[in-house]
Design a protein around this motif. Structure first.
Motif, mmCIF file in Angstrom:
data_model
loop_
_atom_site.group_PDB
_atom_site.id
_atom_site.type_symbol
_atom_site.label_atom_id
_atom_site.label_comp_id
_atom_site.label_asym_id
_atom_site.label_seq_id
_atom_site.Cartn_x
_atom_site.Cartn_y
_atom_site.Cartn_z
ATOM 1 N N GLN A 30 0.824 -1.216 0.000
ATOM 2 C CA GLN A 30 0.000 0.000 0.000
ATOM 3 C C GLN A 30 0.856 1.264 0.000
ATOM 4 O OE1 GLN A 30 -0.179 -2.470 2.168
ATOM 5 N NE2 GLN A 30 -2.258 -2.888 2.815
ATOM 6 N N LYS A 55 -10.460 -6.943 -2.604
ATOM 7 C CA LYS A 55 -11.289 -6.113 -1.733
ATOM 8 C C LYS A 55 -10.569 -5.830 -0.420
ATOM 9 C CE LYS A 55 -15.882 -5.640 0.253
ATOM 10 N NZ LYS A 55 -15.416 -4.575 1.061
ATOM 11 N N ASP A 59 -9.526 -2.154 0.936
ATOM 12 C CA ASP A 59 -9.921 -1.728 2.286
ATOM 13 C C ASP A 59 -8.715 -1.296 3.113
ATOM 14 O OD1 ASP A 59 -12.531 -2.250 1.636
ATOM 15 O OD2 ASP A 59 -12.624 -4.170 2.708
ATOM 16 N N SER A 60 -7.556 -1.899 2.856
ATOM 17 C CA SER A 60 -6.359 -1.558 3.624
ATOM 18 C C SER A 60 -5.744 -0.233 3.178
ATOM 19 C CB SER A 60 -5.322 -2.672 3.523
ATOM 20 O OG SER A 60 -4.773 -2.721 2.225
ATOM 21 N N THR A 61 -6.233 0.361 2.094
ATOM 22 C CA THR A 61 -5.706 1.643 1.618
ATOM 23 C C THR A 61 -6.528 2.824 2.127
ATOM 24 O OG1 THR A 61 -6.981 1.570 -0.433
ATOM 25 C CG2 THR A 61 -4.782 0.591 -0.482
ATOM 26 N N GLN A 62 -7.369 2.600 3.098
ATOM 27 C CA GLN A 62 -8.242 3.657 3.613
ATOM 28 C C GLN A 62 -7.443 4.861 4.100
ATOM 29 O OE1 GLN A 62 -10.750 2.361 6.781
ATOM 30 N NE2 GLN A 62 -11.771 4.300 6.997
ATOM 31 N N PHE A 63 -6.312 4.643 4.749
ATOM 32 C CA PHE A 63 -5.512 5.759 5.257
ATOM 33 C C PHE A 63 -4.983 6.615 4.108
ATOM 34 C CE2 PHE A 63 -2.432 2.472 4.451
ATOM 35 C CZ PHE A 63 -1.283 3.133 4.051
ATOM 36 N N ARG A 65 -6.551 7.080 1.174
ATOM 37 C CA ARG A 65 -7.691 7.824 0.627
ATOM 38 C C ARG A 65 -8.105 8.953 1.546
ATOM 39 N NH1 ARG A 65 -11.755 3.432 -0.115
ATOM 40 N NH2 ARG A 65 -10.352 2.231 1.159
ATOM 41 N N LYS A 66 -8.067 8.726 2.863
ATOM 42 C CA LYS A 66 -8.432 9.794 3.802
ATOM 43 C C LYS A 66 -7.475 10.967 3.722
ATOM 44 C CE LYS A 66 -11.112 7.520 7.347
ATOM 45 N NZ LYS A 66 -11.208 7.190 8.760
ATOM 46 N N GLN A 68 -5.894 11.779 1.095
ATOM 47 C CA GLN A 68 -5.912 12.167 -0.313
ATOM 48 C C GLN A 68 -4.536 12.024 -0.963
ATOM 49 O OE1 GLN A 68 -7.994 15.671 -1.398
ATOM 50 N NE2 GLN A 68 -9.871 15.009 -0.399
#
Length: 72
Positions: A30, A55, A59-63, A65-66, A68
């Motif tokens: 990631q 999937k 989901d593990s890439t949320q940090f 995306r938050k 940006q």
């Protein structure tokens, strides 16, 4: 260069399932995603859904995306 997402099953479970041997394609991390110029995702659909390994990777890439970090 193609990369694959990490496997979600343990090595013992893969042996029990008689999974094919691992390929030489490197596994993506990631942390390396923000360095990429772009993404092309490809995977077979199972019952109209993406593979659970992919999937779990998304989901593990949320940090990212938050923060940006994947935005142009």
């Amino acid at each position: 260069m193609p990369k694959k997402v990490p496997e979600t099953l343990s090595a013992e479970e893969l042996i029990d399932l008689r999974a094919p041997p691992k390929s030489e394609i490197p596994v993506i991390n990631q942390i390396k995603l923000p360095e990429a110029d772009g993404f092309i995702f490809g995977f077979p659909a199972r019952f109209g859904l993406m593979a659970s390994q992919f999937k779990a990777f998304l989901d593990s890439t949320q940090f990212l995306r938050k923060a940006q970090m994947l935005a142009p």
